[in-house]
Design an enzyme around this catalytic site. Structure first.
Site, PDB file in Angstrom:
ATOM      1  N   CYS A 293     -28.113  24.173  28.357  1.00  0.00           N
ATOM      2  CA  CYS A 293     -28.655  24.812  29.545  1.00  0.00           C
ATOM      3  C   CYS A 293     -29.875  24.085  30.110  1.00  0.00           C
ATOM      4  CB  CYS A 293     -28.930  26.272  29.229  1.00  0.00           C
ATOM      5  SG  CYS A 293     -28.812  27.334  30.656  1.00  0.00           S
TER       6      CYS A 293
ATOM      7  N   ARG B  14     -26.855  34.348  39.823  1.00  0.00           N
ATOM      8  CA  ARG B  14     -26.804  33.647  38.539  1.00  0.00           C
ATOM      9  C   ARG B  14     -25.376  33.718  38.026  1.00  0.00           C
ATOM     10  NH1 ARG B  14     -31.700  32.602  36.417  1.00  0.00           N
ATOM     11  NH2 ARG B  14     -30.908  32.199  34.338  1.00  0.00           N
TER      12      ARG B  14
ATOM     13  N   HIS C 158     -24.503  29.517  25.519  1.00  0.00           N
ATOM     14  CA  HIS C 158     -25.377  30.082  24.494  1.00  0.00           C
ATOM     15  C   HIS C 158     -24.481  30.842  23.517  1.00  0.00           C
ATOM     16  CE1 HIS C 158     -29.032  29.185  26.746  1.00  0.00           C
ATOM     17  NE2 HIS C 158     -28.423  29.623  27.827  1.00  0.00           N
TER      18      HIS C 158
END
Ligand code: GLN
Length: 220
Positions: free
Chosen positions: A96, A131, A195
């Site tokens: 990320c 997002r 993640h």
């Protein structure tokens, strides 16, 4: 024969550590140990020297825009050494925020341009008021492996020269929600938005990284 050891650098580990990304280091240590290999790790953070010869593996985790801005400044002092490490086929996992900063730049959610180090040829733009959040599944054709994880990013990343995606998106958004790519591979640098942490959820990827490290270091 002396014990084999993987010497790992957790780059900015005290600043970039969102969503349990630390677990990637625990997983690397676990997989190494299963193979009878010792695992040492050290955080290298702002104002500290990064010496590529000290390490066999680098983990560069994700973070919020504020931390990324702080890291971006310091990262320029480590640019040359990191680029050399990457070109010499050193092994990196970048997630990320770390992924974004190995490229040319990242436009933060407030529009500020956060410089990367251009070690890899991608760049990251910002999405307006949105997002990409949710579960992701990707498939890597060359390895015939599937990876799962969780994404949460404002940035939309476009790959450049020499980079291949880590996988093709089957669920979720990935790099930019348009070209079906997720993450990047360049030489032995592996990047992803996943993640979870990615290695704990995908032990086969952890095993792949450990194998590359051991081959590079010990198979002569
Ligand atoms: N701040 C970056 C973004 O929102 C990276 C986020 C992260 O590392 N999870 O795109």
């Amino acid at each position: 024969m002396a014990e084999k050891v993987i010497r790992a650098c957790h780059l900015y580990g005290n600043l970039l550590n969102t969503y349990g990304d630390n677990g990637n280091m625990l997983m690397m240590a676990h997989v190494a140990k299963q193979q009878g290999v010792a695992f040492e790790s050290k955080i290298v953070s702002i104002y500290e020297e990064f010496n590529p010869d000290e390490f066999d593996f680098i983990f560069f985790g994700g973070g919020q825009d504020y931390e990324q801005t702080i890291v971006s400044k310091d990262l320029q002092t480590k640019k040359e050494a990191l680029t050399q490490y990457i070109e010499d086929e050193g092994v990196i996992l970048a997630i990320c925020g770390g992924y974004q900063m190995l490229g040319h730049y990242y436009i933060g959610a407030n529009g500020d341009k956060i410089p990367g180090i251009s070690a890899l040829d991608h760049y990251t733009e910002s999405q307006e008021d949105n997002r990409f959040i949710g579960d992701v599944e990707i498939h890597n054709e060359a390895f015939n492996e599937t990876y799962v994880g969780f994404e949460n990013h404002n940035g939309v990343t476009y790959l450049g020269e020499g980079e291949k995606p880590l996988g093709t998106v089957t669920t979720g958004y990935g790099n930019n929600g348009k070209d079906n790519g997720e993450g990047a591979i360049y030489k032995n640098t592996f990047c992803s938005y996943l993640h979870g942490p990615i290695l704990a959820r995908n032990p086969h990827l952890a095993k792949r990284l450990v194998d590359i490290i051991l081959d590079k270091k010990y198979a002569k």
